[in-house]
Scaffold this active site. Structure first.
Site, PDB file in Angstrom:
ATOM      1  CD  GLU A   1      -2.709  -1.133   2.549  1.00 51.34           C
ATOM      2  OE1 GLU A   1      -3.911  -1.379   2.434  1.00 51.34           O
ATOM      3  OE2 GLU A   1      -2.162  -0.897   3.652  1.00 51.34           O
TER       4      GLU A   1
HETATM    5  C1  NGO Z   1      -3.908  -4.649   4.870  1.00 52.23           C
HETATM    6  C2  NGO Z   1      -2.979  -3.494   5.164  1.00 52.23           C
HETATM    7  C3  NGO Z   1      -2.745  -3.300   6.645  1.00 52.23           C
HETATM    8  C4  NGO Z   1      -4.059  -3.342   7.422  1.00 52.23           C
HETATM    9  C5  NGO Z   1      -4.748  -4.653   7.124  1.00 52.23           C
HETATM   10  C6  NGO Z   1      -6.076  -4.764   7.846  1.00 52.23           C
HETATM   11  C7  NGO Z   1      -1.810  -5.261   4.404  1.00 52.23           C
HETATM   12  C8  NGO Z   1      -0.710  -6.128   3.943  1.00 52.23           C
HETATM   13  N1  NGO Z   1      -1.760  -3.948   4.504  1.00 52.23           N
HETATM   14  O1  NGO Z   1      -2.988  -5.754   4.802  1.00 52.23           O
HETATM   15  O2  NGO Z   1      -2.111  -2.063   6.844  1.00 52.23           O
HETATM   16  O3  NGO Z   1      -3.798  -3.257   8.796  1.00 52.23           O
HETATM   17  O4  NGO Z   1      -4.986  -4.828   5.748  1.00 52.23           O
HETATM   18  O5  NGO Z   1      -6.764  -5.938   7.581  1.00 52.23           O
END
Ligand code: NGO
Length: 512
Positions: free
Chosen positions: A325
């Protein structure tokens, strides 16, 4: 094997099972490769005179077993290397068939004793977890309970499907104390989980002491989601966690998430920001708004220092650098950043792990991609596997322990959907992503993100019963996969969790 022995391959308690001991033999989680109850043999009963006999190198495993058994039985259970005593639980290192690997074991129980054999202490440790489950649930109690402490007669031969069986704990969104992390380590070890990935830094907190950049922990770790006091691990505390885990066959995998998810670091050092201005600490739960400054040289000094200190703290083979992300980093910047950072990790000899998006850059082929998508197709991941990358399976719609069970679950998130225990169990890591064959799968990991979780009760409620279900996908051969059997076996675990003080979710999918 005694005449009349019946081979059971991952089946639920057969209808003819008549004693509680016999049914325990078929209720082990994760399901073993082969279970052969000995109906006529009579089990072994632990008494005040029982000793745990061990090879010298297996003393640690013997002491671990004694630590489980002593409080509830009230027996002395000396751990000795002298095998002349009768009536023993014997842990021996030595020849077992090659297919059992380093973590496999053979467990044989008859009236005279328990014999556990493995090639390594890791194999003995996994065998000990099976032995615990063959005893009445009350054995897990920390106070003296009534016996008898009978292990059913028979033989179990077992080894794991995948080398990497993981759990992840997000200690960044909410901080968990070393004692809370140890509690989770104890709980996951029972299900033969052998890696604990700690998500040590995110926008809301930096949780590990770095001496060359001290404000990361002292300032960047000073809060958490919701504005609580946060916290961080000193190096001594972290080393203690590493060795506590190692004594339970668990390798700690530290993660520093880069180049996004870095607000805590950016808030701690103004010079890390492109505009030289430190943003405030962040206590919300949005993602994707922060990025290290890709064109500043100090960014790479910072990353190098963090990697150097983290590697010193990490005897295990993996270093996780996040990569997920990075919405505030352009793709070319993302590639530019990791082009400089990957070689830093390679120079340390550690193996890279990262969330699957980091395959947008070009990590070395030894690097492992952790798949956290919700779909059965993903070009980055299947192309990566075709090039030779190994994949760690954590599909969010199946393996994320922070997803709510259903619309009434008081904790957790739901962006990847609701995940009841049968959903969590209902997938095959070896076929889940198209173009990622079982041979490309390093293992399975169940992440637990902590935006909504603040303490051990919360962790337990989200992890149980799903964590044992996922542990089975990681350990047991696919031929044993059977939801009807699993739901019976999970129901049989409830008294054990009660004895351990595990605050589990009473899923309506299971007849508790
Ligand atoms: C995503 C995000 C995290 C969140 C999570 C919550 C990943 C790999 N990046 O997973 O920052 O905490 O969802 O479910």
């Amino acid at each position: 094997m005694a005449a009349g022995a019946v081979a059971v391959l991952g089946l639920a308690a057969p209808a003819t099972a008549s004693t509680p001991e016999e049914s325990r033999m078929t209720q082990v989680i994760p399901a073993p490769v082969s279970v052969t109850p000995d109906r006529h043999g009579g089990g072994f009963t632990i008494t005040p005179g029982t000793a745990i006999t061990v090879d010298r190198a297996a003393k640690g495993v013997g002491n671990f077993l004694a630590g489980v058994l002593r409080p509830s039985t009230g027996y002395r259970l000396p751990v000795v290397t002298d095998r002349r005593r009768g009536g023993a639980i014997d842990l021996s290192l030595g020849y077992v068939p090659a297919r059992l690997g380093t973590e496999g074991y053979e467990l044989t129980v008859n009236r005279r004793g328990v014999s556990l054999k493995a090639r390594t202490t890791a194999g003995l440790f996994t065998g000990v977890q099976t032995l615990r489950q063959l005893l009445p649930a009350a054995v897990e109690s920390r106070t003296r309970q009534r016996g008898p402490w009978t292990v059913p007669a028979g033989r179990i031969v077992d080894h794991p499907r995948f080398a990497y069986r993981g759990a992840m704990l997000d200690v960044a969104r909410h901080f968990f104390t070393p004692a809370e992390v140890k509690t989770y380590i104890d709980q996951i070890a029972l299900y033969k989980i052998n890696h604990l990935h700690l998500h040590l830094a995110d926008d809301q907190g930096w949780r590990i002491e770095i001496e060359s950049w001290p404000r990361l922990a002292t300032y960047g770790g000073s809060t958490e989601v919701g504005g609580g006091p946060g916290g961080y691990y000193t190096k001594a505390q972290f080393r203690d966690l590493v060795s506590y885990a190692a004594a339970r066959n668990i390798t700690i995998v530290p993660e520093i998430d880069l180049p996004g998810h870095t607000n805590a670091a950016l808030a701690s050092y103004a010079e890390l920001n492109c505009d030289g201005v430190a943003p405030p600490l962040y206590t919300g739960i949005e993602v994707g708004f922060s990025s290290l400054c890709i064109d500043k040289e100090i960014t790479y000094q910072f990353v190098q220092d963090v990697i150097t200190e983290l590697v010193e703290l990490t005897p295990g083979p993996y270093l996780h650098l996040g990569g997920d992300e990075a919405h505030s980093t352009t793709d070319p910047d993302f590639v530019k950043f990791f082009d400089r950072v990957f070689p830093m990790v390679e120079a340390t000899g550690k193996r890279l792990l990262g969330w699957h998006e980091y395959l947008k850059a070009t990590p070395p082929l030894s690097a492992v991609a952790q798949y956290w998508g919700t779909t059965n197709t993903n070009d980055l991941v299947s192309d990566g596997a075709a090039r030779g990358h190994k994949v760690l399976m954590s599909p969010a719609s199946k393996a994320y322990l922070d997803m709510k069970y259903d619309e009434n679950t008081p904790l957790g998130l739901s962006w990847a959907g609701y995940t009841e225990v049968d959903d969590a169990y209902d997938w095959n890591p070896g076929t889940f992503v198209q173009g990622v064959p079982e041979s490309a799968v390093l293992g399975v990991e169940a992440p637990l993100w902590s935006e909504t979780l603040e303490n051990s009760d919360h962790i337990e409620f989200m992890a149980f019963p799903r964590l044992p279900a996922i542990a089975e996908l990681a350990w047991s051969p696919w031929s044993t996969h059977d939801w009807q059997s699993m739901r019976t076996r999970l129901a049989a675990e409830a008294p054990r969790w009660e004895a351990m003080g595990v605050d589990f979710h009473r899923s309506p999918k299971i007849d508790w």
